[in-house]
Write a protein that holds these residues in place. Structure first.
Motif, PDB file in Angstrom:
ATOM      1  N   VAL A 216       0.826  -1.199   0.000  1.00  0.00           N
ATOM      2  CA  VAL A 216       0.000   0.000   0.000  1.00  0.00           C
ATOM      3  C   VAL A 216       0.864   1.255   0.000  1.00  0.00           C
ATOM      4  O   VAL A 216       0.538   2.247  -0.625  1.00  0.00           O
ATOM      5  CB  VAL A 216      -0.939  -0.002   1.230  1.00  0.00           C
ATOM      6  N   ASP A 217       1.972   1.198   0.677  1.00  0.00           N
ATOM      7  CA  ASP A 217       2.803   2.393   0.776  1.00  0.00           C
ATOM      8  C   ASP A 217       3.430   2.766  -0.555  1.00  0.00           C
ATOM      9  O   ASP A 217       3.751   3.914  -0.794  1.00  0.00           O
ATOM     10  CB  ASP A 217       3.893   2.202   1.832  1.00  0.00           C
ATOM     11  N   SER A 218       3.606   1.800  -1.419  1.00  0.00           N
ATOM     12  CA  SER A 218       4.192   2.105  -2.711  1.00  0.00           C
ATOM     13  C   SER A 218       3.155   1.862  -3.786  1.00  0.00           C
ATOM     14  O   SER A 218       2.650   0.761  -3.936  1.00  0.00           O
ATOM     15  CB  SER A 218       5.383   1.190  -2.952  1.00  0.00           C
TER      16      SER A 218
ATOM     17  N   VAL B 172      -5.150  13.737   0.192  1.00  0.00           N
ATOM     18  CA  VAL B 172      -5.528  12.472  -0.443  1.00  0.00           C
ATOM     19  C   VAL B 172      -4.300  11.603  -0.709  1.00  0.00           C
ATOM     20  O   VAL B 172      -4.315  10.391  -0.485  1.00  0.00           O
ATOM     21  CB  VAL B 172      -6.284  12.748  -1.767  1.00  0.00           C
ATOM     22  N   LEU B 173      -3.222  12.221  -1.190  1.00  0.00           N
ATOM     23  CA  LEU B 173      -2.041  11.459  -1.608  1.00  0.00           C
ATOM     24  C   LEU B 173      -1.083  11.184  -0.456  1.00  0.00           C
ATOM     25  O   LEU B 173      -0.054  10.528  -0.643  1.00  0.00           O
ATOM     26  CB  LEU B 173      -1.300  12.214  -2.719  1.00  0.00           C
ATOM     27  N   ASN B 174      -1.384  11.744   0.726  1.00  0.00           N
ATOM     28  CA  ASN B 174      -0.552  11.509   1.900  1.00  0.00           C
ATOM     29  C   ASN B 174       0.856  12.110   1.772  1.00  0.00           C
ATOM     30  O   ASN B 174       1.842  11.520   2.186  1.00  0.00           O
ATOM     31  CB  ASN B 174      -0.455   9.999   2.174  1.00  0.00           C
TER      32      ASN B 174
ATOM     33  N   GLY C  69      -2.680  -2.234  -7.602  1.00  0.00           N
ATOM     34  CA  GLY C  69      -3.783  -2.153  -6.664  1.00  0.00           C
ATOM     35  C   GLY C  69      -3.482  -1.381  -5.406  1.00  0.00           C
ATOM     36  O   GLY C  69      -4.310  -1.288  -4.517  1.00  0.00           O
ATOM     37  N   GLY C  70      -2.289  -0.831  -5.293  1.00  0.00           N
ATOM     38  CA  GLY C  70      -1.910  -0.138  -4.072  1.00  0.00           C
ATOM     39  C   GLY C  70      -2.517   1.242  -3.957  1.00  0.00           C
ATOM     40  O   GLY C  70      -2.492   1.841  -2.897  1.00  0.00           O
ATOM     41  N   GLY C  71      -3.062   1.755  -5.050  1.00  0.00           N
ATOM     42  CA  GLY C  71      -3.582   3.111  -5.020  1.00  0.00           C
ATOM     43  C   GLY C  71      -2.465   4.117  -5.222  1.00  0.00           C
ATOM     44  O   GLY C  71      -1.277   3.784  -5.117  1.00  0.00           O
ATOM     45  N   LEU C  72      -2.853   5.358  -5.526  1.00  0.00           N
ATOM     46  CA  LEU C  72      -1.860   6.434  -5.649  1.00  0.00           C
ATOM     47  C   LEU C  72      -1.660   7.001  -4.257  1.00  0.00           C
ATOM     48  O   LEU C  72      -2.547   7.657  -3.713  1.00  0.00           O
ATOM     49  CB  LEU C  72      -2.375   7.517  -6.595  1.00  0.00           C
ATOM     50  N   LYS C  73      -0.484   6.766  -3.695  1.00  0.00           N
ATOM     51  CA  LYS C  73      -0.247   7.169  -2.310  1.00  0.00           C
ATOM     52  C   LYS C  73       1.239   7.421  -2.112  1.00  0.00           C
ATOM     53  O   LYS C  73       2.067   6.601  -2.488  1.00  0.00           O
ATOM     54  CB  LYS C  73      -0.722   6.052  -1.378  1.00  0.00           C
ATOM     55  N   GLY C  74       1.580   8.551  -1.555  1.00  0.00           N
ATOM     56  CA  GLY C  74       2.976   8.893  -1.321  1.00  0.00           C
ATOM     57  C   GLY C  74       3.317   8.775   0.146  1.00  0.00           C
ATOM     58  O   GLY C  74       2.633   8.095   0.899  1.00  0.00           O
ATOM     59  N   SER C  75       4.400   9.458   0.543  1.00  0.00           N
ATOM     60  CA  SER C  75       4.755   9.431   1.956  1.00  0.00           C
ATOM     61  C   SER C  75       4.937  10.849   2.467  1.00  0.00           C
ATOM     62  O   SER C  75       5.167  11.783   1.696  1.00  0.00           O
ATOM     63  CB  SER C  75       6.042   8.627   2.151  1.00  0.00           C
ATOM     64  N   ASN C  76       4.825  10.991   3.774  1.00  0.00           N
ATOM     65  CA  ASN C  76       4.841  12.317   4.384  1.00  0.00           C
ATOM     66  C   ASN C  76       6.134  13.086   4.183  1.00  0.00           C
ATOM     67  O   ASN C  76       6.161  14.305   4.265  1.00  0.00           O
ATOM     68  CB  ASN C  76       4.570  12.197   5.884  1.00  0.00           C
ATOM     69  N   ASP C  77       7.213  12.359   3.925  1.00  0.00           N
ATOM     70  CA  ASP C  77       8.477  13.093   3.734  1.00  0.00           C
ATOM     71  C   ASP C  77       8.628  13.645   2.316  1.00  0.00           C
ATOM     72  O   ASP C  77       9.604  14.325   2.019  1.00  0.00           O
ATOM     73  CB  ASP C  77       9.687  12.227   4.134  1.00  0.00           C
ATOM     74  N   GLU C  78       7.661  13.367   1.451  1.00  0.00           N
ATOM     75  CA  GLU C  78       7.635  14.067   0.164  1.00  0.00           C
ATOM     76  C   GLU C  78       7.065  15.457   0.391  1.00  0.00           C
ATOM     77  O   GLU C  78       5.950  15.588   0.888  1.00  0.00           O
ATOM     78  CB  GLU C  78       6.705  13.351  -0.833  1.00  0.00           C
ATOM     79  N   LYS C  79       7.830  16.488   0.014  1.00  0.00           N
ATOM     80  CA  LYS C  79       7.311  17.855   0.175  1.00  0.00           C
ATOM     81  C   LYS C  79       7.235  18.581  -1.173  1.00  0.00           C
ATOM     82  O   LYS C  79       8.216  18.678  -1.900  1.00  0.00           O
ATOM     83  CB  LYS C  79       8.170  18.660   1.149  1.00  0.00           C
ATOM     84  N   TYR C  80       6.048  19.062  -1.492  1.00  0.00           N
ATOM     85  CA  TYR C  80       5.794  19.803  -2.730  1.00  0.00           C
ATOM     86  C   TYR C  80       5.542  21.268  -2.383  1.00  0.00           C
ATOM     87  O   TYR C  80       4.843  21.565  -1.419  1.00  0.00           O
ATOM     88  CB  TYR C  80       4.593  19.211  -3.467  1.00  0.00           C
ATOM     89  N   VAL C  81       6.131  22.172  -3.176  1.00  0.00           N
ATOM     90  CA  VAL C  81       6.058  23.602  -2.861  1.00  0.00           C
ATOM     91  C   VAL C  81       5.283  24.355  -3.943  1.00  0.00           C
ATOM     92  O   VAL C  81       5.514  24.151  -5.135  1.00  0.00           O
ATOM     93  CB  VAL C  81       7.468  24.208  -2.730  1.00  0.00           C
TER      94      VAL C  81
END
Lengths: 330, 330
Positions: A29-31, A72-74, A36-48
């Motif tokens: 799920v994290d990747s 939504v994308l975490n 089938g894992g869905g579109l999902k990132g991690s909290n240490d991804e930072k978008y500006v």
């Protein structure tokens, strides 16, 4: 006693097995690379997100879309704005953001030529870059999400035809030297010409993007064409000016005005019926889909993820008395 | 003994706690409505793609994009194609699909006017509907994902300028009555005129979308303009014809040809150097982002999900000898 020990052991094995299965599930799920894992990132991804004139209301909804997508994308987001309408300040802010190597950058470009060099630095540093609201066509940014101004003019033309029962004389008040406003004007005039035989655009005037000038221009249009059925104002500031002129001439509801954007002054006149409609840009879409694009660029190593669409028209909503409340709320 | 029992109890509590935490985690992942859950659907969501002339290679990559998105989002897809170039057959297929009430439908429209009524039925039945590759501007479909043909012409013009060192005479061979080809032609000629002072478009000819006619037209162009530097062919069939004419005149590599799409014949001539470049449409993008749009429409009850962008330019890739292998592989 032996029975108890074996129960004990069985329980440990069960527990271990469960932990193993769950951690496998969690990793899939994290990747989102895995099926089938869905579109999902991690909290240490930072978008500006970077704008200019950061105080203005227009950006609120763009940022809301960016934040909603992040939730939504975490992933995490951050908002940086040059406070003034200052090219050098936006260059400085962008340089600082690039230096911190974020997961992606979305920029609304204050001046295409002046910013292109710095924008390209981000791409050359391997940082995903998209532009929203106003772009830089010669830059290396991977996509631009903005209002298709020609299509906004097309929408205005169809609405004007509906308001004027498809017949009569209509005018445009615009700022002739601004490219986006030229496109809105062309979309309007071409659609009237090609689709509505009994509607004529009798004048395209310069309102200088100013309420006072637009009021003067409207007054002389009303004098010159006493049977005028409608006016399309291509930018945000003129609508209130045209509304004032229409009120002074007691022609509310007779001469239909279509404005642009959702300034409070314009919305108030839509509510009171002086302005028939105004065109709201898809600001939430700009923010939401900018982040979705950046996310796909960041994860483009996956076999499922390919280059993103280079251009997205974030759309127009026609605001009238029927749906105005949502636009006040925002 | 008592110690053992309490260990036993502790273990049970731990296990219970772990199960509770994990199931909470899992439920937040299964629904993307919840913050941080990612974009993820369920297997019982079924999205349907409908094309026409379903056998042709062009759709393979579109379907691949649709399937890749489905895999990522954990939803199901189905592919339905009218086998022939037959308007009534596509209407029938669409009617059948609507009757089954799927989670969303993506259609490449064979004939805009003829299909609009049936397309609108899907929207009126509450089924999310997007159009890809070729749209229906007056329908109620929520978005259209396709090549921006004007921009494709712009890309061709910049590539032509690069190939011809920004100077000389160039021609266009097109089918003048087809709207998408008119837009490609306009994008090309306007960009040459506005950006390249020493390049001139000396002719826009009719190749009838046919390799044989395009070959004849190319032969007469070569006769009339012995110093011609390049030809842009706006559609898929003409490239090989122009290539044949160039070879017959021993002008391979002297007169630069830019073709359109990635038919095997065209790709073979790019590989051998007779055609300098061809423009590949963003077919994978059409499929992938169509499903992403449908998914957002389907889940638009969520507070995070708002109307989608009405128009997406799925982009162009310039194919030359340098990157041709990926296009053969697909």
């Amino acid at each position: 006693m032996r029975k108890l020990w074996s129960m004990y052991l069985l329980l440990i094995v069960c527990f271990g097995g469960y932990v193993y299965v769950q951690s496998f599930h969690a990793s899939s799920v994290d990747s989102f690379h895995q099926a089938g894992g869905g579109l999902k990132g991690s909290n240490d991804e930072k978008y500006v997100m970077i704008t200019f004139q950061s105080g203005i209301d227009y950006w609120k909804n763009v940022l809301k879309g960016f934040e909603d997508a992040a939730e939504v994308l975490n992933v995490s987001v951050e908002y940086r704005g040059a406070t003034e309408y200052d090219v050098q300040e936006q260059i400085n802010v962008l340089e600082q953001v690039i230096a911190r190597n974020p997961s992606g950058i979305a920029v609304s470009v204050i001046h295409a030529e002046a910013l292109t060099h710095t924008l390209n630095k981000a791409v050359e540093a391997g940082i995903p870059l998209v532009l929203f609201d106003s772009g830089a066509p010669m830059s290396k940014a991977q996509s631009t999400l903005a209002t298709d101004n020609f299509q906004a003019g097309v929408t205005a033309a169809h609405k004007m035809a509906e308001l004027s029962s498809r017949r009569g004389k209509v005018a445009v008040i615009t700022s002739p030297n601004q490219l986006n406003l030229q496109e809105r004007t062309n979309g309007f005039t071409e659609t009237i010409r090609n689709h509505y035989a009994e509607l004529t655009v009798i004048a395209v005037e310069d309102g200088k993007g100013d309420p006072y000038f637009t009021e003067q221009v409207t007054r002389s249009l009303l004098k010159q064409y006493p049977d005028l059925s409608g006016i399309f104002i291509t930018e945000a500031n003129g609508g209130v000016g045209a509304g004032n002129a229409i009120q002074a001439a007691n022609k509310e509801g007779i001469v239909k005005i279509i404005g642009f954007d959702t300034n409070k002054g314009t919305l108030d006149m839509v509510r009171s019926g002086v302005i028939s409609a105004t065109l709201a840009q898809g600001t939430w879409n700009m923010g939401y889909w900018s982040l979705l694009h950046l996310f796909h660029l960041r994860h483009s190593d996956s076999k499922h993820i390919s280059p993103i669409p280079p251009r997205v028209d974030t759309g127009i909503t026609v605001v009238t008395q029927n749906n105005i409340d949502t636009f006040y709320a925002k």
